[in-house]
Design a protein around this motif. Sequence first.
Motif, PDB file in Angstrom:
ATOM      1  N   ARG A  26      -5.344  10.204   7.784  1.00 34.38           N
ATOM      2  CA  ARG A  26      -4.498   9.936   6.620  1.00 34.38           C
ATOM      3  C   ARG A  26      -3.043  10.162   7.016  1.00 34.38           C
ATOM      4  O   ARG A  26      -2.622  11.269   7.324  1.00 34.38           O
ATOM      5  N   GLY A  27      -2.287   9.080   7.017  1.00 38.25           N
ATOM      6  CA  GLY A  27      -0.901   9.132   7.447  1.00 38.25           C
ATOM      7  C   GLY A  27      -0.628   8.047   8.463  1.00 38.25           C
ATOM      8  O   GLY A  27      -1.548   7.500   9.080  1.00 38.25           O
ATOM      9  N   THR A  28       0.641   7.719   8.636  1.00 41.57           N
ATOM     10  CA  THR A  28       1.036   6.697   9.599  1.00 41.57           C
ATOM     11  C   THR A  28       2.216   7.218  10.409  1.00 41.57           C
ATOM     12  O   THR A  28       2.922   8.135   9.988  1.00 41.57           O
ATOM     13  N   ALA A  29       2.409   6.623  11.570  1.00 42.14           N
ATOM     14  CA  ALA A  29       3.540   7.001  12.407  1.00 42.14           C
ATOM     15  C   ALA A  29       4.836   6.459  11.822  1.00 42.14           C
ATOM     16  O   ALA A  29       4.864   5.373  11.235  1.00 42.14           O
ATOM     17  N   THR A  30       5.906   7.215  12.004  1.00 41.20           N
ATOM     18  CA  THR A  30       7.226   6.763  11.573  1.00 41.20           C
ATOM     19  C   THR A  30       7.765   5.740  12.566  1.00 41.20           C
ATOM     20  O   THR A  30       7.680   5.952  13.779  1.00 41.20           O
ATOM     21  N   PRO A  31       8.315   4.619  12.094  1.00 41.33           N
ATOM     22  CA  PRO A  31       8.926   3.663  13.022  1.00 41.33           C
ATOM     23  C   PRO A  31      10.106   4.305  13.756  1.00 41.33           C
ATOM     24  O   PRO A  31      10.798   5.176  13.215  1.00 41.33           O
ATOM     25  N   SER A  84       0.847  -1.181   0.000  1.00 40.55           N
ATOM     26  CA  SER A  84       0.000   0.000   0.000  1.00 40.55           C
ATOM     27  C   SER A  84       0.885   1.233   0.000  1.00 40.55           C
ATOM     28  O   SER A  84       2.123   1.128   0.084  1.00 40.55           O
ATOM     29  N   GLU A  85       0.259   2.420  -0.083  1.00 40.15           N
ATOM     30  CA  GLU A  85       1.043   3.648  -0.136  1.00 40.15           C
ATOM     31  C   GLU A  85       1.804   3.876   1.163  1.00 40.15           C
ATOM     32  O   GLU A  85       1.403   3.420   2.237  1.00 40.15           O
ATOM     33  N   VAL A  86       2.913   4.582   1.040  1.00 37.10           N
ATOM     34  CA  VAL A  86       3.793   4.860   2.168  1.00 37.10           C
ATOM     35  C   VAL A  86       3.713   6.354   2.458  1.00 37.10           C
ATOM     36  O   VAL A  86       4.065   7.176   1.605  1.00 37.10           O
ATOM     37  N   LEU A  87       3.264   6.711   3.670  1.00 36.40           N
ATOM     38  CA  LEU A  87       3.057   8.113   4.014  1.00 36.40           C
ATOM     39  C   LEU A  87       3.949   8.576   5.155  1.00 36.40           C
ATOM     40  O   LEU A  87       3.812   9.699   5.634  1.00 36.40           O
ATOM     41  N   VAL A 104       9.265  -0.225   7.367  1.00 37.78           N
ATOM     42  CA  VAL A 104       8.319   0.652   6.687  1.00 37.78           C
ATOM     43  C   VAL A 104       6.907   0.316   7.157  1.00 37.78           C
ATOM     44  O   VAL A 104       6.522  -0.856   7.192  1.00 37.78           O
ATOM     45  N   GLN A 105       6.134   1.332   7.514  1.00 37.82           N
ATOM     46  CA  GLN A 105       4.719   1.137   7.811  1.00 37.82           C
ATOM     47  C   GLN A 105       3.897   1.666   6.641  1.00 37.82           C
ATOM     48  O   GLN A 105       4.077   2.810   6.216  1.00 37.82           O
ATOM     49  N   THR A 106       2.997   0.838   6.104  1.00 35.05           N
ATOM     50  CA  THR A 106       2.162   1.245   4.980  1.00 35.05           C
ATOM     51  C   THR A 106       0.755   1.588   5.476  1.00 35.05           C
ATOM     52  O   THR A 106       0.346   1.210   6.568  1.00 35.05           O
ATOM     53  N   GLN A 107       0.017   2.295   4.619  1.00 36.75           N
ATOM     54  CA  GLN A 107      -1.278   2.826   5.009  1.00 36.75           C
ATOM     55  C   GLN A 107      -2.308   1.736   5.281  1.00 36.75           C
ATOM     56  O   GLN A 107      -3.320   1.973   5.933  1.00 36.75           O
ATOM     57  N   ILE A 147       9.849   0.226  17.250  1.00 36.20           N
ATOM     58  CA  ILE A 147       8.682   0.642  18.024  1.00 36.20           C
ATOM     59  C   ILE A 147       7.775   1.455  17.110  1.00 36.20           C
ATOM     60  O   ILE A 147       8.235   2.379  16.431  1.00 36.20           O
ATOM     61  N   LEU A 148       6.462   1.119  17.096  1.00 43.58           N
ATOM     62  CA  LEU A 148       5.541   1.789  16.188  1.00 43.58           C
ATOM     63  C   LEU A 148       4.244   2.156  16.882  1.00 43.58           C
ATOM     64  O   LEU A 148       3.699   1.380  17.670  1.00 43.58           O
ATOM     65  N   GLY A 149       3.737   3.343  16.567  1.00 39.04           N
ATOM     66  CA  GLY A 149       2.395   3.739  16.935  1.00 39.04           C
ATOM     67  C   GLY A 149       1.439   3.351  15.823  1.00 39.04           C
ATOM     68  O   GLY A 149       1.743   3.524  14.638  1.00 39.04           O
ATOM     69  N   LEU A 150       0.270   2.814  16.184  1.00 42.48           N
ATOM     70  CA  LEU A 150      -0.655   2.263  15.204  1.00 42.48           C
ATOM     71  C   LEU A 150      -1.973   3.027  15.173  1.00 42.48           C
ATOM     72  O   LEU A 150      -2.335   3.723  16.134  1.00 42.48           O
TER      73      LEU A 150
END
Length: 315
Positions: free
Chosen positions: A103-108, A57-60, A72-75, A116-119
């Motif tokens: 719209r957007g994701t947290a940066t790892p 999926s897209e990478v934001l 990488v966290q994808t949308q 560590i990731l916020g979801l």
Amino acid sequence: ADSLRIRDRLWRTDLETALTGGVGVGAALALVANADGQVIALAADTGEERWRVRLTSEVLAPPVASGERVVVQTQDGKIHGLSTASGELAWRYTTELPVLTLRGTATPVVVGNMAILGLANGELVALNLLSGELLWETKFTTGEGKTELERIVDVNTPVVVGDIIYASSYQGKVGAISRGAGRELWTQAASSYHAPSYGPGRLYMVGADDRIHSYRASGGIEQWVNEDFLRRKLSAPIALNDFIAVADREGYLHLLAPEDGEVVGRVKVDGDGVSVPMVASVIAGGEGESARETLFVLDNSGNLTAYQFQMEDSQ
């Protein structure tokens, strides 16, 4: 504010695609991505393309590299661990997405062997960097509204300081948890689109309503609130040595005193505004000059400006 002398450009590469999510740097790579979910790795010293790989999926948010892995966290709620050497998929961790998210994701954030990731579902997770194994997960916040819109609880990019993780979420909380086990240390009700910023003994957060909050980093007691910038669409805060910096949609950069949140300086950056997070770094001076803290601001016109600040004698 003094301008920083910029040296000659090192390299420039045309990737022939519209990029999203900013630039990640690590493991001698510069990493970018596009809305089609394609991650592109370039040699950080020359700009030479090393590899491209398409994800689900897209990478934001910027990809992050450390050692043997790019994270990488994808949308679509998936987290991907790629080989830094080839881009080959090493592991993938799938999360459960709510019906509605921002719209957007947290940066790892990578610390040692931990990513560590916020979801978007209100959780924080820690994964083994090499294998993708789940080390721990914690429900940082829970959506409690009556509608799907009211239950949006995206967790922003976490901030790691030693053994403590600081995080904030939209329509949820700001707080601290232990890095080792994901145990909650303190939380306060809050709503923010941005990651918090840590300064010595304090945590700073820009709320969704553009109020700026300061909390005691140990215990979470709120110390002050600045309400001067309502509806100014503030950027994420950044803690400098002597100031707290925020920028707004009108293109002004504001400096606040960390002790009480009072505005102590202001400069116009650009009329089109500033929306992306700012970056601070200590830059070595020239011969006979000491190193100075420098703030880099990318405005909505695409101009990158560097600022250095000093306190003036009030007398």
